[in-house]
Design a protein around this motif. Structure first.
Motif, PDB file in Angstrom:
ATOM      1  N   VAL A  59       0.850  -1.226   0.076  1.00 41.55           N
ATOM      2  CA  VAL A  59      -0.031   0.007  -0.053  1.00 41.55           C
ATOM      3  C   VAL A  59       0.693   1.204   0.007  1.00 41.55           C
ATOM      4  CG1 VAL A  59      -1.767   1.376   1.202  1.00 41.55           C
ATOM      5  CG2 VAL A  59      -1.680  -1.329   1.257  1.00 41.55           C
ATOM      6  N   LEU A  60       0.639   2.259  -0.861  1.00 42.20           N
ATOM      7  CA  LEU A  60       1.355   3.467  -0.697  1.00 42.20           C
ATOM      8  C   LEU A  60       0.858   4.016   0.521  1.00 42.20           C
ATOM      9  CD1 LEU A  60       0.903   4.744  -4.268  1.00 42.20           C
ATOM     10  CD2 LEU A  60       3.021   3.928  -3.351  1.00 42.20           C
ATOM     11  N   GLY A  61       2.065   4.468   1.062  1.00 44.67           N
ATOM     12  CA  GLY A  61       1.801   5.364   2.399  1.00 44.67           C
ATOM     13  C   GLY A  61       1.941   6.854   2.085  1.00 44.67           C
ATOM     14  N   PRO A  62       2.285   7.365   3.294  1.00 41.51           N
ATOM     15  CA  PRO A  62       2.334   9.004   3.416  1.00 41.51           C
ATOM     16  C   PRO A  62       3.565   9.459   2.429  1.00 41.51           C
ATOM     17  CG  PRO A  62       2.743   8.090   5.376  1.00 41.51           C
ATOM     18  CD  PRO A  62       2.319   7.033   4.838  1.00 41.51           C
ATOM     19  N   PRO A  63       3.878  10.685   2.030  1.00 42.62           N
ATOM     20  CA  PRO A  63       5.531  11.091   1.925  1.00 42.62           C
ATOM     21  C   PRO A  63       6.167  10.864   2.791  1.00 42.62           C
ATOM     22  CG  PRO A  63       3.609  12.975   1.745  1.00 42.62           C
ATOM     23  CD  PRO A  63       2.749  11.579   2.298  1.00 42.62           C
ATOM     24  N   TRP A  64       7.509  10.715   2.301  1.00 43.21           N
ATOM     25  CA  TRP A  64       8.489  10.786   3.378  1.00 43.21           C
ATOM     26  C   TRP A  64       8.571  12.200   3.617  1.00 43.21           C
ATOM     27  CZ3 TRP A  64      10.563   6.470   4.870  1.00 43.21           C
ATOM     28  CH2 TRP A  64      10.331   5.335   3.915  1.00 43.21           C
ATOM     29  N   TRP A  65       9.125  12.436   4.916  1.00 39.50           N
ATOM     30  CA  TRP A  65       9.166  13.957   5.212  1.00 39.50           C
ATOM     31  C   TRP A  65      10.032  14.850   4.340  1.00 39.50           C
ATOM     32  CZ3 TRP A  65       5.512  15.983   7.799  1.00 39.50           C
ATOM     33  CH2 TRP A  65       4.769  15.413   8.932  1.00 39.50           C
ATOM     34  N   VAL A  66      11.264  14.072   3.941  1.00 41.22           N
ATOM     35  CA  VAL A  66      12.150  14.992   3.096  1.00 41.22           C
ATOM     36  C   VAL A  66      11.379  15.520   1.627  1.00 41.22           C
ATOM     37  CG1 VAL A  66      12.963  13.106   1.541  1.00 41.22           C
ATOM     38  CG2 VAL A  66      14.484  14.976   2.251  1.00 41.22           C
ATOM     39  N   CYS A  67      10.393  14.925   1.668  1.00 43.41           N
ATOM     40  CA  CYS A  67       9.597  15.449   0.288  1.00 43.41           C
ATOM     41  C   CYS A  67       8.289  16.453   0.710  1.00 43.41           C
ATOM     42  CB  CYS A  67       8.746  14.280  -0.481  1.00 43.41           C
ATOM     43  SG  CYS A  67      10.163  13.031  -1.075  1.00 43.41           S
ATOM     44  N   VAL A  68       8.180  16.757   1.772  1.00 44.02           N
ATOM     45  CA  VAL A  68       7.078  17.760   2.296  1.00 44.02           C
ATOM     46  C   VAL A  68       8.020  19.085   2.601  1.00 44.02           C
ATOM     47  CG1 VAL A  68       5.484  18.282   4.415  1.00 44.02           C
ATOM     48  CG2 VAL A  68       5.985  15.980   3.618  1.00 44.02           C
ATOM     49  N   PRO A  69       7.246  20.140   2.217  1.00 45.37           N
ATOM     50  CA  PRO A  69       8.057  21.537   2.364  1.00 45.37           C
ATOM     51  C   PRO A  69       8.025  21.686   3.839  1.00 45.37           C
ATOM     52  CG  PRO A  69       6.154  21.624   0.942  1.00 45.37           C
ATOM     53  CD  PRO A  69       6.133  20.206   1.264  1.00 45.37           C
ATOM     54  N   ARG A  70       9.203  21.949   4.294  1.00 45.61           N
ATOM     55  CA  ARG A  70       9.456  22.364   5.819  1.00 45.61           C
ATOM     56  C   ARG A  70       8.344  23.111   6.821  1.00 45.61           C
ATOM     57  NH1 ARG A  70      15.522  20.765   7.871  1.00 45.61           N
ATOM     58  NH2 ARG A  70      15.788  19.243   6.074  1.00 45.61           N
ATOM     59  N   ALA A  71       7.964  23.980   5.932  1.00 45.88           N
ATOM     60  CA  ALA A  71       7.025  24.951   6.513  1.00 45.88           C
ATOM     61  C   ALA A  71       5.640  24.127   7.030  1.00 45.88           C
ATOM     62  CB  ALA A  71       6.661  26.095   5.613  1.00 45.88           C
ATOM     63  N   GLU A  72       5.452  22.895   6.329  1.00 48.95           N
ATOM     64  CA  GLU A  72       4.379  22.107   6.660  1.00 48.95           C
ATOM     65  C   GLU A  72       4.701  21.140   7.936  1.00 48.95           C
ATOM     66  OE1 GLU A  72       2.624  20.437   3.241  1.00 48.95           O
ATOM     67  OE2 GLU A  72       2.735  22.285   2.285  1.00 48.95           O
ATOM     68  N   TRP A  73       5.953  20.836   8.220  1.00 49.81           N
ATOM     69  CA  TRP A  73       6.234  20.035   9.117  1.00 49.81           C
ATOM     70  C   TRP A  73       5.773  20.320  10.694  1.00 49.81           C
ATOM     71  CZ3 TRP A  73      12.084  18.235   9.005  1.00 49.81           C
ATOM     72  CH2 TRP A  73      12.457  17.629   7.665  1.00 49.81           C
ATOM     73  N   PRO A  74       5.561  19.347  11.375  1.00 46.91           N
ATOM     74  CA  PRO A  74       4.971  19.804  12.772  1.00 46.91           C
ATOM     75  C   PRO A  74       6.224  20.176  13.820  1.00 46.91           C
ATOM     76  CG  PRO A  74       4.577  17.532  12.373  1.00 46.91           C
ATOM     77  CD  PRO A  74       5.334  18.110  11.171  1.00 46.91           C
ATOM     78  N   GLU A  75       5.857  21.157  14.710  1.00 46.75           N
ATOM     79  CA  GLU A  75       6.970  21.719  15.390  1.00 46.75           C
ATOM     80  C   GLU A  75       7.884  20.522  15.833  1.00 46.75           C
ATOM     81  OE1 GLU A  75       7.318  24.716  19.119  1.00 46.75           O
ATOM     82  OE2 GLU A  75       5.551  24.975  18.015  1.00 46.75           O
ATOM     83  N   GLY A  76       8.997  20.720  15.969  1.00 45.06           N
ATOM     84  CA  GLY A  76       9.978  19.642  16.738  1.00 45.06           C
ATOM     85  C   GLY A  76      10.360  18.449  15.871  1.00 45.06           C
ATOM     86  N   LEU A  77       9.728  18.337  14.792  1.00 44.10           N
ATOM     87  CA  LEU A  77       9.990  17.098  13.764  1.00 44.10           C
ATOM     88  C   LEU A  77      11.495  17.126  13.355  1.00 44.10           C
ATOM     89  CD1 LEU A  77       8.795  14.616  12.548  1.00 44.10           C
ATOM     90  CD2 LEU A  77       8.317  16.107  10.327  1.00 44.10           C
ATOM     91  N   GLU A  78      12.021  17.997  12.975  1.00 41.45           N
ATOM     92  CA  GLU A  78      13.293  17.876  12.520  1.00 41.45           C
ATOM     93  C   GLU A  78      14.353  17.265  13.640  1.00 41.45           C
ATOM     94  OE1 GLU A  78      16.834  20.630  10.058  1.00 41.45           O
ATOM     95  OE2 GLU A  78      14.924  21.624  10.861  1.00 41.45           O
ATOM     96  N   ALA A  79      14.188  18.021  14.939  1.00 42.93           N
ATOM     97  CA  ALA A  79      15.011  17.562  16.010  1.00 42.93           C
ATOM     98  C   ALA A  79      14.711  16.127  16.531  1.00 42.93           C
ATOM     99  CB  ALA A  79      14.742  18.552  17.245  1.00 42.93           C
ATOM    100  N   ASP A  80      13.420  15.725  16.353  1.00 41.05           N
ATOM    101  CA  ASP A  80      13.122  14.320  16.604  1.00 41.05           C
ATOM    102  C   ASP A  80      13.713  13.536  15.671  1.00 41.05           C
ATOM    103  OD1 ASP A  80      11.551  15.240  18.919  1.00 41.05           O
ATOM    104  OD2 ASP A  80       9.556  14.924  17.634  1.00 41.05           O
ATOM    105  N   LEU A  81      13.519  13.551  14.397  1.00 35.19           N
ATOM    106  CA  LEU A  81      14.093  12.909  13.416  1.00 35.19           C
ATOM    107  C   LEU A  81      15.874  12.749  13.431  1.00 35.19           C
ATOM    108  CD1 LEU A  81      12.119  13.941  10.116  1.00 35.19           C
ATOM    109  CD2 LEU A  81      11.931  11.844  11.432  1.00 35.19           C
ATOM    110  N   THR A  82      16.358  13.784  13.727  1.00 35.26           N
ATOM    111  CA  THR A  82      17.823  13.936  13.761  1.00 35.26           C
ATOM    112  C   THR A  82      18.334  13.023  15.067  1.00 35.26           C
ATOM    113  OG1 THR A  82      17.922  15.935  12.872  1.00 35.26           O
ATOM    114  CG2 THR A  82      19.728  15.443  14.318  1.00 35.26           C
ATOM    115  N   SER A  83      17.649  13.373  16.350  1.00 33.40           N
ATOM    116  CA  SER A  83      18.085  12.702  17.470  1.00 33.40           C
ATOM    117  C   SER A  83      17.826  10.974  17.356  1.00 33.40           C
ATOM    118  CB  SER A  83      17.208  13.321  18.746  1.00 33.40           C
ATOM    119  OG  SER A  83      15.885  12.966  18.582  1.00 33.40           O
TER     120      SER A  83
END
Length: 156
Positions: A59-83
């Protein structure tokens, strides 16, 4: 066990391997579930699920976050993915994580080896996503630009 990869699968090779795994004595009863990165589906996750003695679900799932404009990311997502070690320059959060449930170590080892053999080679990875998009994909109709199915084995 958990199968992890940070390069995409060749979809045709994966479809063939999954069919073979289901019929191999050492891997009878194999189950797996998780997300996969298919070379031909570079922008979106693919969810794979295979229960013992049942059909494969792709089943096709959601887009990878890398393909979503950063302005649409939930707050703190970048730090979570990195950590969590889920982000790497170049590939972003694209990856494969499949939970393998197999009867005994031999079945799990056989499944892991079969899955590893389906990953793109270093040369194929270096060729890049434009070349990957040209690979055969038994789960995707390139002319209609839509999945061929959500449940069951690939149509031939």
């Amino acid at each position: 066990g958990l199968f992890k990869a940070e390069v995409p699968f060749n979809p045709a090779a994966l479809a063939s391997a999954l069919g073979s795994l289901r019929s191999t004595v050492a891997t009878r009863g194999l189950g797996m579930s998780g997300i996969a990165w298919l070379a031909t589906r570079n922008d979106e996750q693919v969810r794979l699920s295979m229960c013992p003695d049942e059909d494969l679900e792709v089943v096709l799932g959601p887009p990878w976050w890398v393909c979503v404009p950063r302005a649409e990311w939930p707050e703190g997502l970048e730090a979570d993915l990195t950590s969590l070690g889920l982000w790497e320059a170049g590939r972003g959060d694209r990856q494969t994580e499949l939970l393998l449930e197999a009867p005994g170590c031999a079945g799990r080892d056989a499944a892991e080896a079969a899955l590893r053999a389906c990953l793109l080679t270093e040369e194929e990875v270096a060729a890049g996503p434009d070349e990957w998009a040209q690979l055969a994909d038994p789960w995707w109709d390139k002319q209609l630009k839509k999945p061929l199915f959500s449940f069951g084995p690939p149509k031939r």
